[in-house]
Design an enzyme around this catalytic site. Structure first.
Site, PDB file in Angstrom:
ATOM      1  N   ASP A 210       0.994  -1.153  -0.007  1.00  0.00           N
ATOM      2  CA  ASP A 210      -0.054   0.114   0.060  1.00  0.00           C
ATOM      3  C   ASP A 210       0.786   1.103   0.006  1.00  0.00           C
ATOM      4  OD1 ASP A 210       0.944   0.153   2.585  1.00  0.00           O
ATOM      5  OD2 ASP A 210      -0.871   0.019   3.418  1.00  0.00           O
TER       6      ASP A 210
ATOM      7  N   ASN B 233      -3.895  13.128   0.754  1.00  0.00           N
ATOM      8  CA  ASN B 233      -5.448  13.497   0.900  1.00  0.00           C
ATOM      9  C   ASN B 233      -5.401  14.829   1.770  1.00  0.00           C
ATOM     10  OD1 ASN B 233      -6.548  11.503  -0.773  1.00  0.00           O
ATOM     11  ND2 ASN B 233      -6.843  10.312   1.109  1.00  0.00           N
TER      12      ASN B 233
ATOM     13  N   ASP C  14      -6.922  10.488  -5.311  1.00  0.00           N
ATOM     14  CA  ASP C  14      -7.399   9.669  -6.453  1.00  0.00           C
ATOM     15  C   ASP C  14      -6.374   9.826  -7.481  1.00  0.00           C
ATOM     16  OD1 ASP C  14      -9.594   8.858  -4.753  1.00  0.00           O
ATOM     17  OD2 ASP C  14     -11.064  10.236  -5.981  1.00  0.00           O
TER      18      ASP C  14
ATOM     19  N   GLU D 168      -6.056   2.212  -0.502  1.00  0.00           N
ATOM     20  CA  GLU D 168      -4.646   2.453  -1.114  1.00  0.00           C
ATOM     21  C   GLU D 168      -3.899   1.192  -1.016  1.00  0.00           C
ATOM     22  OE1 GLU D 168      -4.195   3.734   3.190  1.00  0.00           O
ATOM     23  OE2 GLU D 168      -5.883   3.773   2.001  1.00  0.00           O
TER      24      GLU D 168
END
Length: 524
Positions: free
Chosen positions: A389, A397, A406, A432
């Site tokens: 990940d 974010n 995204d 993720e």
């Protein structure tokens, strides 16, 4: 014989009746099975009128002129009788106009020789006036050349009778009963070829009357009552307007009938676009699609699906139907094409939604797990499951917004696909979190591949919006096995534990399942 006194008027009435039917039939001149009968009716009308002119003319020169004028329609009528029957019993008549022209060449020569016979006498050895039952007409004695051309012409009438008889032989009883009228009418002029000399009927113009039963029978069979025709008008309308493509093929692989949609679909499937498929061979389709060809050659009914390569992505369902099942001889086939392109696109869309993650284009967790469970082992290879990940994804974010997050996920997924699209199975298994399953020759090779991927991502820069650029790192957990009995759940659990170790021991690391980080492995 009192009736003979009105003989010329009977001829005129026959001419008017034939003319009326020809004019009425003209409106159907473009309808399959009805293209040529109106011409035959006009020719018969011409024969009646010219015969009446011969009888009513008062001197020899006029009678001879009317006699000569009868010859073109008399000779052309047999050829068009053949054309009418050929068009009536078989819709594969694309080549018929050309054939009619070729067949008519001797007739043109005959007519030319007849009208110039007074100069060379090649067609008539003797010409005079004969009176039979009070009817006067021109009497001729044909030469051998003339008799040969007459025999050539009459063969078309005999062949037309043969075609109709053969077509009715294998037709359903419904059509057989209702076409006996046409068969009987056609039999009259054909039989008269042989019977008139035997019966010694020499009345001028009697031959014209032999055409009248055939003309009337054909008119009422083919035009006035569409239910009596082998190809009724209503059937044609249904056939032409069907959404499916219909192709009727004879035992010799020749297309006898095809509707507009069938022609379009057949061209798309075969890659050929002729002006018409009627009369063509079905081979171009079979060459392109071997599975269909095998079933077709064996005359085996069945349902098949064919996808046409190309940007349009056409997809067709094909039904093979044996028209006359017979184990002893080759039979015709009926092919029904249905355009299933929209259906297949819809199915693919549903499959895509059920198996692929909308944002990243990777397989979703459920489908990824199902594929890995079916992955199996390859000879001499083991299976590696790589779980990773994005490090500090929440910070991306919080700093740049969720759209930037995204974008980072999409960018990373693109790198995963570029590396593992053809050599592994990749999926998004969490927010993720991603996973890749691939074959590896050894545990060391699996670790090397994982380290290669980690380094590639570390060196990659993500362009968020043209102004902001970020670098990503990933923490990786990897497991390797050469056992075929290990379940996906076991592999995933060990990889997840290894990933957790990578995350909690500094991130941006590769950890082998149940082992210390790869850096420590390399030091030992």
């Amino acid at each position: 014989m009192p009736w003979i006194q009105g003989y010329p008027y009977y001829l005129i009435m026959g001419s008017i009746l034939s003319l009326y039917m020809g004019v009425k039939a003209y409106q159907f001149r473009k309808t399959p099975g009805r293209r040529y009968l109106w011409i035959l009716m006009l020719l018969v009308s011409w024969i009646f009128a010219a015969t009446a002119g011969e009888i009513m003319a008062s001197f020899f020169g006029a009678k001879l002129w009317w006699k000569n004028l009868q010859q073109p329609p008399l000779f052309m009528s047999t050829i068009f009788t053949y054309a009418v029957i050929k068009d009536y019993v078989s819709r594969s008549t694309a080549e018929l106009p050309r054939r009619l022209f070729l067949y008519s060449i001797p007739v043109f020569a005959y007519v030319l020789l007849i009208f110039t016979d007074s100069y060379h006498h090649l067609m008539r050895s003797e010409v005079g006036v004969a009176i039979e039952a009070g009817i006067s007409g021109v009497m001729v004695q044909p030469t051998l050349l003339s008799m040969c051309l007459i025999a050539y012409d009459q063969l078309f009438g005999v062949y037309a009778l043969y075609l109709l008889t053969v077509s009715m032989w294998g037709a359903p009883k419904y059509y057989l009963r209702r076409n006996l009228l046409l068969l009987g009418g056609l039999l009259v002029p054909v039989a008269s070829i042989f019977l008139l000399p035997i019966l010694k009927i020499t009345v001028t113009g009697f031959t014209a009357f032999t055409y009248l039963p055939a003309t009337i029978a054909a008119y009422f069979t083919v035009f006035r009552d569409p239910y009596l025709a082998l190809y009724p008008l209503d059937k044609n309308k249904i056939f032409e307007n069907m959404k499916d493509g219909i192709v009727v093929i004879d035992p010799h692989d020749i297309i006898m009938d095809i509707n507009e949609n069938g022609a379009m679909m057949l061209s798309d499937l075969s890659g050929e676009w002729p002006s018409t498929w009627l009369g063509k061979n079905i081979t171009p389709l079979l060459v392109q699609h071997t599975e269909l060809a095998q079933a077709y050659r064996q005359r085996r009914a069945g349902e098949y699906e064919i996808e046409v390569a190309g940007p349009a992505g056409s997809y067709y369902g094909v039904s093979l139907i044996v028209t006359e099942p017979n184990e002893l001889e080759t039979t015709g086939m009926l092919l029904v094409f249905s355009d299933q392109s929209e259906k297949k696109r819809y199915e693919r869309e549903l499959l895509h939604q059920a198996t692929v993650d909308d944002l990243t284009g990777l397989y979703n967790r459920r489908h990824f797990m199902g594929l890995v469970q079916k992955h199996g082992l390859r000879e001499g290879k083991g299976t590696a499951l790589l779980l990773f990940d994005i490090d500090d994804f929440k910070l991306i974010n919080d700093t740049y917004g969720h759209l930037a997050g995204d974008q980072a996920l999409v960018d990373l997924s693109s790198k995963i696909l570029s590396v593992y699209k053809d050599i592994g199975i990749s999926g998004r298994v969490g927010g993720e979190e991603f996973a890749v399953c691939f074959f590896a020759s050894s545990e060391a090779a699996a670790l090397e591949e994982a380290e290669f991927f980690r380094t590639m991502i570390r060196e990659h820069v993500v362009n968020l919006d043209g102004r902001n650029f970020i670098s990503l790192t990933v923490s990786i957990g990897i497991v390797f096995t050469q056992r075929g009995d290990v379940t996906f759940e076991t592999l995933y659990r060990e990889a997840d534990e290894a990933l957790y170790l990578s995350k909690t021991t500094g991130k941006d690391k590769v950890t082998l399942g149940g082992q210390p980080p790869v850096g420590e492995v390399l030091k030992s």
